[in-house]
Design an enzyme around this catalytic site. Structure first.
Site, PDB file in Angstrom:
ATOM      1  N   TRP A 251      -0.635  -2.724   8.448  1.00 59.71           N
ATOM      2  CA  TRP A 251      -1.198  -2.442   7.111  1.00 59.71           C
ATOM      3  C   TRP A 251      -1.038  -0.946   6.861  1.00 59.71           C
ATOM      4  O   TRP A 251      -1.366  -0.134   7.734  1.00 59.71           O
ATOM      5  CB  TRP A 251      -2.684  -2.815   7.063  1.00 59.71           C
ATOM      6  CG  TRP A 251      -2.946  -4.275   7.240  1.00 59.71           C
ATOM      7  CD1 TRP A 251      -3.460  -4.888   8.350  1.00 59.71           C
ATOM      8  CD2 TRP A 251      -2.738  -5.320   6.276  1.00 59.71           C
ATOM      9  NE1 TRP A 251      -3.575  -6.244   8.131  1.00 59.71           N
ATOM     10  CE2 TRP A 251      -3.140  -6.540   6.872  1.00 59.71           C
ATOM     11  CE3 TRP A 251      -2.247  -5.345   4.967  1.00 59.71           C
ATOM     12  CZ2 TRP A 251      -3.064  -7.766   6.205  1.00 59.71           C
ATOM     13  CZ3 TRP A 251      -2.182  -6.563   4.311  1.00 59.71           C
ATOM     14  CH2 TRP A 251      -2.584  -7.752   4.919  1.00 59.71           C
ATOM     15  N   THR A 252      -0.568  -0.582   5.682  1.00 55.72           N
ATOM     16  CA  THR A 252      -0.091   0.798   5.527  1.00 55.72           C
ATOM     17  C   THR A 252      -0.987   1.703   4.669  1.00 55.72           C
ATOM     18  O   THR A 252      -0.510   2.708   4.140  1.00 55.72           O
ATOM     19  CB  THR A 252       1.345   0.798   4.948  1.00 55.72           C
ATOM     20  OG1 THR A 252       1.338   0.075   3.714  1.00 55.72           O
ATOM     21  CG2 THR A 252       2.334   0.186   5.909  1.00 55.72           C
ATOM     22  N   GLU A 253      -2.267   1.385   4.563  1.00 55.87           N
ATOM     23  CA  GLU A 253      -3.128   2.309   3.801  1.00 55.87           C
ATOM     24  C   GLU A 253      -2.961   3.753   4.291  1.00 55.87           C
ATOM     25  O   GLU A 253      -2.871   4.687   3.497  1.00 55.87           O
ATOM     26  CB  GLU A 253      -4.607   1.922   3.941  1.00 55.87           C
ATOM     27  CG  GLU A 253      -5.025   0.702   3.165  1.00 55.87           C
ATOM     28  CD  GLU A 253      -5.026  -0.555   4.021  1.00 55.87           C
ATOM     29  OE1 GLU A 253      -4.184  -0.671   4.936  1.00 55.87           O
ATOM     30  OE2 GLU A 253      -5.878  -1.432   3.752  1.00 55.87           O
TER      31      GLU A 253
ATOM     32  N   ASP B 251      -0.099  -6.356  -3.637  1.00 52.59           N
ATOM     33  CA  ASP B 251      -1.510  -6.077  -3.362  1.00 52.59           C
ATOM     34  C   ASP B 251      -2.077  -5.286  -4.536  1.00 52.59           C
ATOM     35  O   ASP B 251      -1.366  -5.009  -5.514  1.00 52.59           O
ATOM     36  CB  ASP B 251      -1.677  -5.328  -2.020  1.00 52.59           C
ATOM     37  CG  ASP B 251      -2.946  -5.779  -1.300  1.00 52.59           C
ATOM     38  OD1 ASP B 251      -4.023  -5.703  -1.915  1.00 52.59           O
ATOM     39  OD2 ASP B 251      -2.864  -6.215  -0.140  1.00 52.59           O
TER      40      ASP B 251
ATOM     41  N   ARG C 283       0.837  -1.203   0.000  1.00 49.98           N
ATOM     42  CA  ARG C 283       0.000   0.000   0.000  1.00 49.98           C
ATOM     43  C   ARG C 283       0.871   1.252   0.000  1.00 49.98           C
ATOM     44  O   ARG C 283       0.590   2.225  -0.680  1.00 49.98           O
ATOM     45  CB  ARG C 283      -0.918  -0.004   1.221  1.00 49.98           C
ATOM     46  CG  ARG C 283      -2.243  -0.691   1.026  1.00 49.98           C
ATOM     47  CD  ARG C 283      -2.116  -2.092   0.412  1.00 49.98           C
ATOM     48  NE  ARG C 283      -3.406  -2.748   0.296  1.00 49.98           N
ATOM     49  CZ  ARG C 283      -3.954  -3.476   1.260  1.00 49.98           C
ATOM     50  NH1 ARG C 283      -3.297  -3.703   2.398  1.00 49.98           N
ATOM     51  NH2 ARG C 283      -5.142  -4.018   1.087  1.00 49.98           N
TER      52      ARG C 283
ATOM     53  N   TYR D 181      -3.871  -5.635  15.365  1.00 45.24           N
ATOM     54  CA  TYR D 181      -3.815  -4.860  14.116  1.00 45.24           C
ATOM     55  C   TYR D 181      -3.348  -3.447  14.482  1.00 45.24           C
ATOM     56  O   TYR D 181      -4.102  -2.656  15.029  1.00 45.24           O
ATOM     57  CB  TYR D 181      -5.183  -4.851  13.419  1.00 45.24           C
ATOM     58  CG  TYR D 181      -5.294  -5.886  12.317  1.00 45.24           C
ATOM     59  CD1 TYR D 181      -4.772  -7.165  12.498  1.00 45.24           C
ATOM     60  CD2 TYR D 181      -5.899  -5.590  11.101  1.00 45.24           C
ATOM     61  CE1 TYR D 181      -4.862  -8.118  11.490  1.00 45.24           C
ATOM     62  CE2 TYR D 181      -5.991  -6.541  10.089  1.00 45.24           C
ATOM     63  CZ  TYR D 181      -5.467  -7.795  10.289  1.00 45.24           C
ATOM     64  OH  TYR D 181      -5.550  -8.741   9.299  1.00 45.24           O
ATOM     65  N   PHE D 182      -2.106  -3.164  14.155  1.00 49.97           N
ATOM     66  CA  PHE D 182      -1.533  -1.894  14.602  1.00 49.97           C
ATOM     67  C   PHE D 182      -1.807  -0.754  13.621  1.00 49.97           C
ATOM     68  O   PHE D 182      -1.228   0.323  13.736  1.00 49.97           O
ATOM     69  CB  PHE D 182      -0.031  -2.052  14.878  1.00 49.97           C
ATOM     70  CG  PHE D 182       0.286  -2.940  16.054  1.00 49.97           C
ATOM     71  CD1 PHE D 182      -0.708  -3.361  16.929  1.00 49.97           C
ATOM     72  CD2 PHE D 182       1.589  -3.359  16.295  1.00 49.97           C
ATOM     73  CE1 PHE D 182      -0.417  -4.186  18.024  1.00 49.97           C
ATOM     74  CE2 PHE D 182       1.900  -4.171  17.380  1.00 49.97           C
ATOM     75  CZ  PHE D 182       0.901  -4.590  18.240  1.00 49.97           C
TER      76      PHE D 182
ATOM     77  N   TRP E  69      -6.954 -13.865  11.261  1.00 52.94           N
ATOM     78  CA  TRP E  69      -6.947 -12.395  11.325  1.00 52.94           C
ATOM     79  C   TRP E  69      -8.321 -11.815  11.599  1.00 52.94           C
ATOM     80  O   TRP E  69      -8.441 -10.777  12.234  1.00 52.94           O
ATOM     81  CB  TRP E  69      -6.360 -11.804  10.037  1.00 52.94           C
ATOM     82  CG  TRP E  69      -7.251 -11.868   8.824  1.00 52.94           C
ATOM     83  CD1 TRP E  69      -7.374 -12.915   7.959  1.00 52.94           C
ATOM     84  CD2 TRP E  69      -8.127 -10.847   8.341  1.00 52.94           C
ATOM     85  NE1 TRP E  69      -8.269 -12.613   6.971  1.00 52.94           N
ATOM     86  CE2 TRP E  69      -8.754 -11.351   7.173  1.00 52.94           C
ATOM     87  CE3 TRP E  69      -8.436  -9.558   8.768  1.00 52.94           C
ATOM     88  CZ2 TRP E  69      -9.678 -10.602   6.437  1.00 52.94           C
ATOM     89  CZ3 TRP E  69      -9.360  -8.810   8.031  1.00 52.94           C
ATOM     90  CH2 TRP E  69      -9.969  -9.339   6.881  1.00 52.94           C
TER      91      TRP E  69
ATOM     92  N   ASP F 159      -6.967 -14.009   1.407  1.00 51.54           N
ATOM     93  CA  ASP F 159      -8.001 -13.211   2.073  1.00 51.54           C
ATOM     94  C   ASP F 159      -8.839 -12.452   1.039  1.00 51.54           C
ATOM     95  O   ASP F 159      -8.379 -12.188  -0.079  1.00 51.54           O
ATOM     96  CB  ASP F 159      -7.357 -12.202   3.052  1.00 51.54           C
ATOM     97  CG  ASP F 159      -6.382 -11.270   2.352  1.00 51.54           C
ATOM     98  OD1 ASP F 159      -5.693 -11.711   1.403  1.00 51.54           O
ATOM     99  OD2 ASP F 159      -6.305 -10.088   2.732  1.00 51.54           O
ATOM    100  N   GLU F 160     -10.052 -12.134   1.424  1.00 56.60           N
ATOM    101  CA  GLU F 160     -10.888 -11.160   0.713  1.00 56.60           C
ATOM    102  C   GLU F 160     -10.852 -11.347  -0.813  1.00 56.60           C
ATOM    103  O   GLU F 160     -10.422 -10.464  -1.543  1.00 56.60           O
ATOM    104  CB  GLU F 160     -10.421  -9.743   1.074  1.00 56.60           C
ATOM    105  CG  GLU F 160     -10.510  -9.480   2.565  1.00 56.60           C
ATOM    106  CD  GLU F 160      -9.940  -8.133   2.979  1.00 56.60           C
ATOM    107  OE1 GLU F 160     -10.476  -7.529   3.902  1.00 56.60           O
ATOM    108  OE2 GLU F 160      -8.940  -7.673   2.371  1.00 56.60           O
TER     109      GLU F 160
ATOM    110  N   HIS G  81      -6.705  -9.497  -4.390  1.00 54.27           N
ATOM    111  CA  HIS G  81      -5.652  -8.510  -4.103  1.00 54.27           C
ATOM    112  C   HIS G  81      -4.574  -8.512  -5.190  1.00 54.27           C
ATOM    113  O   HIS G  81      -3.384  -8.374  -4.910  1.00 54.27           O
ATOM    114  CB  HIS G  81      -5.034  -8.766  -2.719  1.00 54.27           C
ATOM    115  CG  HIS G  81      -5.943  -8.402  -1.586  1.00 54.27           C
ATOM    116  ND1 HIS G  81      -6.077  -7.112  -1.139  1.00 54.27           N
ATOM    117  CD2 HIS G  81      -6.796  -9.147  -0.840  1.00 54.27           C
ATOM    118  CE1 HIS G  81      -6.953  -7.086  -0.140  1.00 54.27           C
ATOM    119  NE2 HIS G  81      -7.417  -8.307   0.051  1.00 54.27           N
TER     120      HIS G  81
HETATM  121  C1  ACM Z   1      -6.417  -8.858   6.001  1.00 54.03           C
HETATM  122  O1  ACM Z   1      -6.415  -7.995   6.894  1.00 54.03           O
HETATM  123  N1  ACM Z   1      -7.100  -8.664   4.881  1.00 54.03           N
HETATM  124  C2  ACM Z   1      -5.662 -10.093   6.127  1.00 54.03           C
END
Ligand code: ACM
Length: 475
Positions: free
Chosen positions: A417-419, A136, A107, A367-368, A342, A275-276, A212
């Site tokens: 996660w760096t969004e 991603d 991200r 989840y940081f 997760w 995932d997703e 992704h």
């Molecule tokens: C995730 O947070 N989609 C693994």
């Protein structure tokens, strides 16, 4: 004597009467790998006669060194230029084999030098796994020689959404007008892997599939379900419907990518995401429908399990093990896949009940990218609330599990996660010191009290500063 401030706290630490007068401020010590200790165990014995570090393996000896360096900070100047090291006995070993952190460099790309600092931070906390989220929708970050467009095209997005995707009215969204991207060459990645290995840290690469994958499909539209549509590397967050198609040529493409990935990363574990992954395009695609019928699958969703099984043959050939996010449990994945829970701790329970070794990475605790203070005064984050104390209070093992099921929990992992983390300053701010609290749980440090943890954490912050990485000051 200054307080002994070891983070994460050793499992057993006894402070004896007395001290050792060392001529060397670094406290020269005898260091031995011995046979009577298990591979993960180490001991530190400081008496009036000197200090001795023993361990069951080179890896454990490294942990002994890290702990000992923190102990030596409690030494005080004594007569004749000597220092007085407190006499202690430490008997220590980690509770969990997998003590990880996931870094999303897709991200927002993070420079190699910063990744090396993150590795230093992991080593400081006796963590042993860097899960490297390399691909991603918003960027492809690993050089693949067979498919250069993955990085020529897939590593760059023209611009990025500003702020949150409030509402569904796209006309209200604004973009920053700034091209963002970058990738690691194979040499960069080999350097990262070697730097980590020297510090006892395994780098587990993730190629997230079959969802992704928008950046890859942008680079090679034939991988997508609508090959006549030229996508863009994704400029917004959230889940993309653009997933890989299930054609033979795409399976071969991904297998070729994975062979190159295995060549770079010696890790026993390779993460294939999972995932997703929406199946809306498979439901609309004639080719996917045909494949589904050929395979006798009743639901399009089952194509995900089939796809993963095809490409994971490369892992089997290479003697590696598949790791996947917890959705994989629902996709008939191989029984020996390690599952990373997760979506919730409860998903971890489901995974172990299905017989999988499981890494607990539940979003409600580790989840940081979640807020750690009042959103009104904090930098923009994805949402929710995980303050430092909540991390300290995290229970890795869901208490309702049987002993046999508990044995399948191989460890735990925190996620960055760096969004909403555009740069290394912001990653440091979100990571630390929550990672320090997380390390206590991953190591299995005795639970004393949050206040006691804070008394060790305050001096520990100086060690983080010396590495040169940002952190959030304590409240
Ligand atoms: C995730 O947070 N989609 C693994």
């Amino acid at each position: 004597m200054p307080d002994i401030a070891i983070v994460p706290a050793p499992r057993e630490l006894t402070v004896d009467e007395g001290q050792w007068l060392s001529a060397d401020p670094a406290g020269e010590a005898i260091r031995d790998v011995v046979e009577n200790l298990g591979a993960t165990e180490y001991r530190i014995d400081v008496t009036a006669d000197g200090a001795r570090l023993t361990a069951g393996s080179e890896d454990a000896l490294r942990h002994a060194e890290t702990t000992y360096a923190q102990l030596i900070e409690a030494a005080e100047p004594a007569a004749d230029g000597k220092v007085a090291v407190p006499a202690v006995r430490i008997a220590d070993a980690p509770e969990f084999a997998w003590r990880g952190m996931m870094l999303d460099v897709a991200r927002h790309f993070m420079p190699k030098e910063f990744v090396l600092k993150v590795i230093d931070v992991l080593a400081l906390h006796r963590l042993n796994t860097l899960h490297f989220h390399l691909t991603d929708d918003q960027g492809w970050r690993v050089e693949i020689e067979a498919y250069p467009r993955l990085t020529e095209v897939g590593a760059w997005r023209d611009e990025t959404l500003v702020g949150k995707m409030r509402g569904r009215d796209e006309s209200e969204w604004t973009y920053d007008g700034t091209r963002h991207g970058g990738f690691y060459t194979k040499d960069d990645l080999r350097e990262i892997v070697a730097y980590a290995a020297e510090r006892g840290i395994d780098v587990v690469p993730e190629i997230d599939l079959p969802g992704h994958m928008q950046a890859a499909i942008t680079a090679y539209p034939e991988l997508g379900n609508n090959p006549d549509t030229q996508l863009k590397v994704r400029q917004i967050w959230g889940i993309s419907d653009d997933v890989l198609n299930v054609n033979d040529a795409t399976v071969e493409f991904v297998k070729a990518v994975l062979r190159e990935v295995l060549d770079i990363f010696p890790s026993q574990y390779i993460h294939l995401g999972g995932d997703e992954c929406p199946s809306v395009q498979w439901k609309e695609s004639e080719a996917a429908q045909k494949r589904q019928a050929e395979l006798g699958l009743s639901e399009a969703e089952q194509l995900q399990g089939w796809f993963t099984a095809q490409v994971q043959e490369v892992l089997v050939e290479g003697g590696r093990r598949l790791v996947g996010w917890d959705e994989m449990v629902e996709t008939d994945c191989p029984k020996d896949a390690v599952i990373m829970a997760w979506r919730s701790a409860q998903r971890g329970e489901v995974a172990v009940k299905a017989g999988h070794q499981t890494v607990m990475a539940p979003c409600e605790s580790v989840y940081f990218d979640y807020y750690q203070g009042d959103p009104a005064t904090e930098p923009l984050a994805i949402g929710n609330f995980i303050p430092l104390q909540k991390v300290y209070d995290f229970e890795v093992i869901p208490p309702s599990l049987s002993d046999e099921e508990k044995a399948l929990i191989v460890g735990t992992q925190c996620q960055i996660w760096t969004e909403y983390m555009p740069d290394e300053q912001q990653v440091g701010y979100m990571l630390l010191p929550r990672l320090s609290a997380f390390a206590e749980r991953a190591w299995g440090s005795p639970r004393t009290s949050y206040d006691e943890f804070l008394t060790r954490l305050r001096p520990h912050l100086a060690r983080i500063e010396r590495i040169g990485i940002n952190y959030r000051p304590l409240d």
